[in-house]
Design a protein around this motif. Structure first.
Motif, PDB file in Angstrom:
ATOM      1  N   LYS A  59      36.535  27.200  37.208  1.00  0.00           N
ATOM      2  CA  LYS A  59      36.844  28.584  36.814  1.00  0.00           C
ATOM      3  C   LYS A  59      36.087  29.673  37.574  1.00  0.00           C
ATOM      4  N   PRO A  84      44.258  33.217  34.444  1.00  0.00           N
ATOM      5  CA  PRO A  84      43.654  32.430  35.519  1.00  0.00           C
ATOM      6  C   PRO A  84      44.584  32.330  36.735  1.00  0.00           C
ATOM      7  N   ASN A  92      38.423  22.591  40.891  1.00  0.00           N
ATOM      8  CA  ASN A  92      37.888  23.689  40.081  1.00  0.00           C
ATOM      9  C   ASN A  92      38.891  24.781  39.704  1.00  0.00           C
ATOM     10  N   ASP A  93      40.125  24.652  40.154  1.00  0.00           N
ATOM     11  CA  ASP A  93      41.176  25.597  39.782  1.00  0.00           C
ATOM     12  C   ASP A  93      41.547  25.432  38.321  1.00  0.00           C
ATOM     13  N   VAL A  95      41.012  29.745  38.557  1.00  0.00           N
ATOM     14  CA  VAL A  95      39.823  30.595  38.510  1.00  0.00           C
ATOM     15  C   VAL A  95      40.004  31.737  37.503  1.00  0.00           C
ATOM     16  N   SER A  96      38.968  31.980  36.701  1.00  0.00           N
ATOM     17  CA  SER A  96      38.980  33.112  35.767  1.00  0.00           C
ATOM     18  C   SER A  96      37.920  34.150  36.091  1.00  0.00           C
ATOM     19  N   ASP A 127      31.936  30.331  29.892  1.00  0.00           N
ATOM     20  CA  ASP A 127      32.900  30.531  28.803  1.00  0.00           C
ATOM     21  C   ASP A 127      32.602  31.803  28.013  1.00  0.00           C
ATOM     22  N   ILE A 130      34.026  34.545  30.045  1.00  0.00           N
ATOM     23  CA  ILE A 130      35.488  34.532  30.001  1.00  0.00           C
ATOM     24  C   ILE A 130      35.995  35.095  28.672  1.00  0.00           C
TER      25      ILE A 130
END
Lengths: 146, 89
Positions: A59, A84, A92-93, A95-96, A127, A130
């Motif tokens: 992310k 995202p 790792n995709d 991405v946020s 997190d 996010i």
């Protein structure tokens, strides 16, 4: 040094692809006087030429270019993506969180990356960022750890 | 003293973050090592015992004499410590 101050954060950006997200992260750096405008294009060029290796963990992306591409001050921006976005990374995709880095070569560069590493080495930090609803909330999460 | 490289596309940001965490993991496990961060093109002609890098960059370092170790999450100390314990003699 300019590290994730209010001016360097966009808490809700709607990007349709990786380049748009990188462009926004670079624009925040330029608006805060951390980099010249040409640096934004250099960040995108580096993504096209070198690929998405800078998606450092799930992310999280850290796009940047070279100091000589127009960095005025060691700086870090943050773009939190509304939805995202795929950067083309194997593990790792999507991405946020996009942390734009104005990379210099001096002590401040090391110091700013230490601050960022200290923040993101904390498992919950990504997190929490996010899920944050506002710039103030994001700044609180960052300050708690630095 | 072991020679360790951390490698990314530009050698400026990503590889420096990885260097900090790899240095920490090596020190915590009692290894004495010289860790240097660099870009892909410079790394190709440098001597080293171990190279830590991303999956993507590792593809371009297949010919290197060093043992190439892939790290997926640069901020996951558990992954990095495990990689050190499994790969570094």
């Amino acid at each position: 040094m300019k590290f994730l101050t209010e001016k360097l954060i966009d808490a809700e950006f709607d990007a349709s692809d990786a380049e748009e997200a990188i462009h926004r992260a670079g624009t925040l750096l330029a608006n805060a006087d951390g980099v010249e405008h040409q640096y934004i294009e250099a960040m995108i060029r580096s993504y096209r030429e070198n690929g998405s290796y800078f998606v450092l963990s799930p992310k999280i992306a850290l796009p940047h270019a070279r100091p000589e591409d127009g960095v005025k001050d060691a700086s870090v921006s943050l773009v939190k993506l509304k939805s995202p976005v795929e950067f083309g990374h194997k593990t790792n995709d999507p991405v946020s969180l996009v942390f734009g880095l104005g990379a210099t070569s001096g002590d401040e560069h090391l110091e700013i990356l230490q601050k960022l590493t200290r923040l993101l080495n904390e498992k919950e930090a990504a997190d929490e960022l996010i899920n944050a609803k506002s710039i103030d909330e994001i700044i609180n999460i960052i300050e708690k750890r630095n | 003293m072991k020679k360790v490289l951390t490698v990314c596309g530009l050698g400026q940001g990503t590889s420096l973050i990885l260097k900090m965490n790899v240095e920490q993991a090596l020190a915590d496990n009692g290894y004495q090592a010289d860790v240097e961060n660099t870009d892909l093109s410079a790394a190709s002609s440098m001597n080293a015992d171990y190279i830590f890098t991303s999956n993507e960059i590792a593809e371009s370092l297949k010919e290197h004499t060093a043992k190439v170790i892939i790290i997926n999450s640069f901020f996951d100390m558990e992954e990095i410590i495990e990689a050190v314990q499994q790969n570094v003699d």
